[in-house]
Design an enzyme around this catalytic site. Structure first.
Site, short mmCIF file in Angstrom:
data_model
loop_
_atom_site.label_atom_id
_atom_site.label_comp_id
_atom_site.label_asym_id
_atom_site.label_seq_id
_atom_site.Cartn_x
_atom_site.Cartn_y
_atom_site.Cartn_z
N ASP A 98 2.21 -7.74 -2.64
CA ASP A 98 2.36 -6.73 -1.59
C ASP A 98 3.51 -7.17 -0.69
O ASP A 98 3.54 -8.31 -0.21
CB ASP A 98 1.05 -6.64 -0.78
CG ASP A 98 0.74 -5.23 -0.36
OD1 ASP A 98 1.63 -4.59 0.23
OD2 ASP A 98 -0.39 -4.76 -0.63
N ASP A 194 4.69 -1.84 1.18
CA ASP A 194 3.91 -1.23 2.25
C ASP A 194 4.78 -0.30 3.11
O ASP A 194 5.89 -0.67 3.49
CB ASP A 194 3.37 -2.37 3.13
CG ASP A 194 2.29 -1.93 4.08
OD1 ASP A 194 1.26 -1.44 3.59
OD2 ASP A 194 2.47 -2.08 5.30
N GLU A 236 4.96 2.70 -0.98
CA GLU A 236 3.93 3.53 -0.37
C GLU A 236 4.63 4.57 0.52
O GLU A 236 5.26 4.20 1.51
CB GLU A 236 2.98 2.67 0.49
CG GLU A 236 1.82 3.47 1.06
CD GLU A 236 1.11 2.78 2.23
OE1 GLU A 236 -0.05 3.10 2.47
OE2 GLU A 236 1.74 1.94 2.90
N HIS A 312 -7.26 0.39 -0.86
CA HIS A 312 -8.00 -0.30 0.19
C HIS A 312 -8.01 0.47 1.52
O HIS A 312 -8.63 0.00 2.47
CB HIS A 312 -7.38 -1.69 0.39
CG HIS A 312 -5.96 -1.58 0.88
ND1 HIS A 312 -4.94 -1.09 0.10
CD2 HIS A 312 -5.40 -1.89 2.08
CE1 HIS A 312 -3.81 -1.09 0.80
NE2 HIS A 312 -4.06 -1.57 2.00
N ASP A 313 -7.28 1.57 1.60
CA ASP A 313 -7.25 2.37 2.82
C ASP A 313 -8.10 3.64 2.71
O ASP A 313 -8.21 4.40 3.67
CB ASP A 313 -5.82 2.82 3.13
CG ASP A 313 -4.89 1.67 3.49
OD1 ASP A 313 -5.36 0.67 4.05
OD2 ASP A 313 -3.67 1.80 3.22
O1 ISL Z 1 -4.96 4.73 5.64
C1 ISL Z 1 -4.19 5.21 6.43
C2 ISL Z 1 -3.99 6.65 6.60
O2 ISL Z 1 -4.82 7.15 7.60
C3 ISL Z 1 -3.52 4.36 7.40
O3 ISL Z 1 -4.55 3.69 7.97
C4 ISL Z 1 -2.63 3.29 6.82
O4 ISL Z 1 -2.28 2.47 7.86
C5 ISL Z 1 -1.37 3.80 6.20
O5 ISL Z 1 -1.80 4.35 5.03
C6 ISL Z 1 -0.37 2.67 5.90
O6 ISL Z 1 -0.98 1.71 5.11
C7 ISL Z 1 -0.42 0.46 4.87
O7 ISL Z 1 0.14 -0.15 6.02
C8 ISL Z 1 -0.78 -0.53 7.06
C9 ISL Z 1 -1.99 -1.27 6.53
O8 ISL Z 1 -2.96 -1.33 7.53
C10 ISL Z 1 -2.59 -0.60 5.31
O9 ISL Z 1 -3.67 -1.34 4.82
C11 ISL Z 1 -1.48 -0.47 4.31
O10 ISL Z 1 -1.90 0.02 3.08
C12 ISL Z 1 0.01 -1.40 8.00
O11 ISL Z 1 0.60 -2.45 7.27
#
Ligand code: ISL
Ligand code: CA
Length: 536
Positions: A98, A194, A236, A312-313
Site C-alpha cells: 500500500d 491510496d 484508488e 477495508h473501508d
Molecule cells: O471509506 C471511505 C469513503 O467514505 C473513506 O473513509 C476513505 O477514507 C476513503 O475511501 C479513502 O480511503 C483511503 O484513504 C484513507 C484511509 O483511511 C482508508 O482506509 C484508505 O483506503 C486515508 O489514508
C-alpha cells in the site's frame, strides 16, 4: 495489446491488524500472515495487497505513516517483512504494498522538522496557510489545523494526524520515488495507491480530486520508479469515470495498470447524500447500468478494470447486498460469479471467500475506526440521536470489514490466543470460519477457488467483449464473446424466483451454484441462482 501477469491475476487483500495474530497480543502481524500462506496458496491467488504495515502511530490503522522504510512494531520488523516476501514468492504469490503518499503521519520526521523549523526544506513538503478556507476533512470537521508554533494552519484532508503532502515540491516527490525504489528492490509485486487522485489538489481553489498536475506526477513517478518493472499498480480513485480511468490506465499514457472506481459502491448510500445515509437494498437496474458502462467503455487495450465488492473501508457485501440468512452461501457465490467473470482484475477482501458478514455493533465502545468515531461525535453535537448513529455505523461503518478473520470455531476464531482482540470477533464465527469452509466441498471457498483458477486459465476472460442482456429487473445477465466463442453469465440478485428464457444450446458448463438442468427444464431461476455456460 501487451499482456501482463495481472491481466489473469486475482488479488487478495489483507488487513494486517485483523488477519492472523502469531504472538498473542490480540493484533494480527506479519508472522501471522506467513503462517497462512499455505491457505492462500490453496485459494490460488496471484498476489496479496497488503494494507499498510509501515511504522505508524495507528491513528488510522497505518494509513498514517511515520516511517515508510520501517515496519510497525505491532506487526514485526524488516526481517519478518523480508521473510514474508521470500515465503510468498516461493509460493508464486506476489506482495503488492500500500502506497500512502497523499499524506504522512504528523509523527513522520518530515512533519516534525516542518513544524519545528519553518525555515527547513521540509516545511514546504506540507501545505501551510495563514487562514483556513472551508475545505472539510473526509473524517469530519475542518481540513485545517492550527499550529501554535508557527501560527499557521496545515492541511489535512483526512485526520488531524495525517497532514497532506505538497506534491508541488520536487524534492519531496523524488524522496517518495526513492522510497518506492527501496521497496521495488526488495522484490515487491506492485503498489496499491491510496487516494491517488488527490495528489494534484489545489486547496485555495477547493480542488481536491483530479487536479491539473495529477497525471504529470504519475507519469513522472512511473518513469522514476515502477515503469521499468512488470509491476501491478492500482490507484484508488473515488470519483473516476471511464474517461478518467483511461487517462490512468491506457498503456500508452505510461501511468498505472488500473484504478479502483467506486461508482457501484455509490449505490450503498442515497444519491448525493453522505455515506451514512445508506440506501435500502440494492438497486439492481442501477448496478447493471453502472457495470455495463464500465465494461463497455473501458475498451481492451485502452484501459483496464478492477473488480471488487469489498475492501477495508466498506461494509461486507453479503450484509449490504447479499443475504446473511438462509441464502448466505448461495448469495455469496452468486455475487462472486457475477463479478469475477467480467473483464478486469478481481480483488478478494479477506474473509469474503468464506462469506463473512457485518458485525452487530451496538455501541461506540465496540468501535475503533476514526471515520466512524469522528462522525458519531459530530452527529451527536448536531443533535442526532445515538440509536440512528449506531444504526448507520452498523450498516456501513468501516469496522465491519476489520473484525478479526474467522479461522475456526475455537475461541477467538483461532485468530489470536488472547481473549482481548483489538476489535471483537464476530459472534457468528462458530458457523462461519475457514475450517468449516475447507471441510465442505460445496462451500463458498471452493467457488472462489474455482473462479481464481478460471481467471488464470481462460483467455476469454481477458479478451472477450461484454454485452449486457435484457432481462427482468432482478436478473443480471451478460454475454462475453469473442469471434469463436460466446459465454453467458446469468445471476438472480434476489431471494425470489425469476423467470428466464434460456433457449440457446449449452455447450459447456463453466460454473454454477445451482442445478442447471432444473433451471433449463423450469425456465425459472431460484433465489440467488447463478451460472456461466458456453453457448458457442
Ligand atoms: O471509506 C471511505 C469513503 O467514505 C473513506 O473513509 C476513505 O477514507 C476513503 O475511501 C479513502 O480511503 C483511503 O484513504 C484513507 C484511509 O483511511 C482508508 O482506509 C484508505 O483506503 C486515508 O489514508
Ligand atoms: Ca500480534
Amino acid at each position: 495489446m501487451q499482456k501482463h501477469w495481472w491481466h489473469t491475476a486475482t488479488i487478495y487483500q489483507i488487513y494486517p491488524k485483523s488477519f492472523m495474530d502469531a504472538n498473542g497480543d490480540g493484533i494480527g502481524d506479519l508472522q501471522g500472515i506467513i503462517s497462512k500462506l499455505d491457505y492462500l496458496e490453496k485459494l490460488g491467488i496471484t498476489a496479496i495487497w497488503l494494507s499498510p504495515v509501515y511504522q505508524s502511530p495507528m491513528d488510522d490503522n497505518g494509513y498514517d505513516i511515520s516511517d515508510y522504510q520501517a515496519i510497525a512494531d505491532i506487526f514485526g520488523d524488516m526481517c519478518d517483512m523480508e521473510e514474508l516476501l521470500a515465503q510468498a514468492n516461493q509460493r508464486g504469490i506476489k506482495i503488492v504494498m500500500d502506497l500512502v503518499v497523499n499524506h504522512t503521519s504528523d509523527e513522520h520526521a518530515w512533519f516534525i522538522e516542518a513544524r519545528e523549523n519553518a525555515a527547513s526544506p521540509e516545511r514546504d513538503y506540507y501545505i501551510w496557510r495563514d487562514q483556513p478556507n472551508d475545505l472539510v476533512s473526509t473524517f469530519s470537521g475542518s481540513a485545517w489545523e492550527y499550529d501554535d508554533k508557527s501560527g499557521q494552519y496545515y492541511l489535512h484532508l483526512f485526520g488531524k494526524k495525517q497532514p497532506d503532502l505538497n506534491w508541488e515540491n520536487e524534492e519531496l516527490r523524488h524522496n517518495i520515488y526513492d522510497m518506492m525504489n527501496f521497496w521495488i528492490d526488495k522484490g515487491i509485486g506492485g503498489f496499491r495507491m491510496d487516494v491517488i487522485d488527490l495528489l494534484g489538489k489545489i486547496p485555495d481553489q477547493n480542488i481536491r480530486e483530479n487536479g491539473p498536475k495529477l497525471h504529470d506526477y504519475l507519469k513522472e513517478m512511473n518513469q522514476a520508479s515502477f515503469g521499468k518493472h512488470d509491476l501491478l499498480t492500482v490507484g484508488e480513485t473515488w470519483g473516476a469515470t471511464p474517461e478518467i480511468a483511461k487517462q490512468y490506465s491506457n498503456p500508452k499514457h505510461q501511468e498505472l495498470s488500473m484504478v479502483f472506481q467506486f461508482e457501484h459502491i455509490g449505490l450503498q448510500h442515497k444519491p448525493d447524500r453522505p455515506k451514512w445515509d445508506y440506501a435500502d437494498g440494492l438497486d439492481v437496474p442501477a448496478l447493471k447500468r453502472i457495470f455495463n458502462k464500465w465494461q463497455t467503455q473501458l475498451e481492451l487495450g485502452e484501459g483496464w478494470n478492477s473488480l471488487f465488492w469489498n475492501n477495508h473501508d466498506l461494509p461486507r457485501v453479503l450484509s449490504i447486498w447479499g443475504d446473511t440468512g438462509s441464502y448466505r452461501e448461495k448469495s455469496a457465490k452468486a455475487l462472486a460469479i457475477l463479478l469475477h467473470l467480467m473483464r478486469g482484475t478481481p480483488y478478494i477482501y479477506q474473509g469474503e471467500e468464506i462469506g463473512m458478514t457485518n458485525y452487530p455493533f451496538e455501541g461506540l465502545e465496540q468501535l475503533d475506526d476514526i471515520e466512524s468515531l469522528n462522525y458519531a461525535k459530530e452527529a451527536l453535537e448536531n443533535g442526532e440521536n445515538m440509536a440512528d448513529i449506531i444504526d448507520s455505523i452498523r450498516v456501513i461503518g468501516r469496522d465491519n470489514a476489520r473484525t478479526p478473520m474467522q479461522w475456526s470455531a475455537e475461541p477467538q476464531a483461532c485468530f489470536s490466543s488472547s481473549s482481548e482482540t483489538w476489535l471483537p470477533v464476530n459472534p457468528n464465527y462458530e458457523s462461519i470460519n475457514v475450517a468449516a469452509a475447507l471441510e465442505d466441498k460445496n462451500s463458498i471457498f471452493y467457488t472462489y477457488q474455482q473462479l481464481v483458477k478460471l481467471r488464470k486459465e481462460a483467455e476469454w476472460l481477458v479478451d472477450a467483449d461484454f454485452e449486457l442482456m435484457e432481462t427482468d429487473e432482478k436478473v443480471f445477465a451478460y454475454k462475453r464473446y469473442t469471434e469463436d466463442e460466446t459465454y453467458l453469465v446469468v445471476v438472480n440478485l434476489s431471494d425470489q424466483d425469476q423467470a428466464i428464457k434460456l433457449t440457446c444450446p449449452i455447450k459447456e458448463i463453466i460454473i454454477a451454484n445451482t442445478d442447471l438442468q432444473e433451471v433449463i427444464n423450469s425456465q425459472i431461476l431460484k433465489p440467488w441462482d447463478a451460472f456461466c455456460v458456453r453457448v458457442k
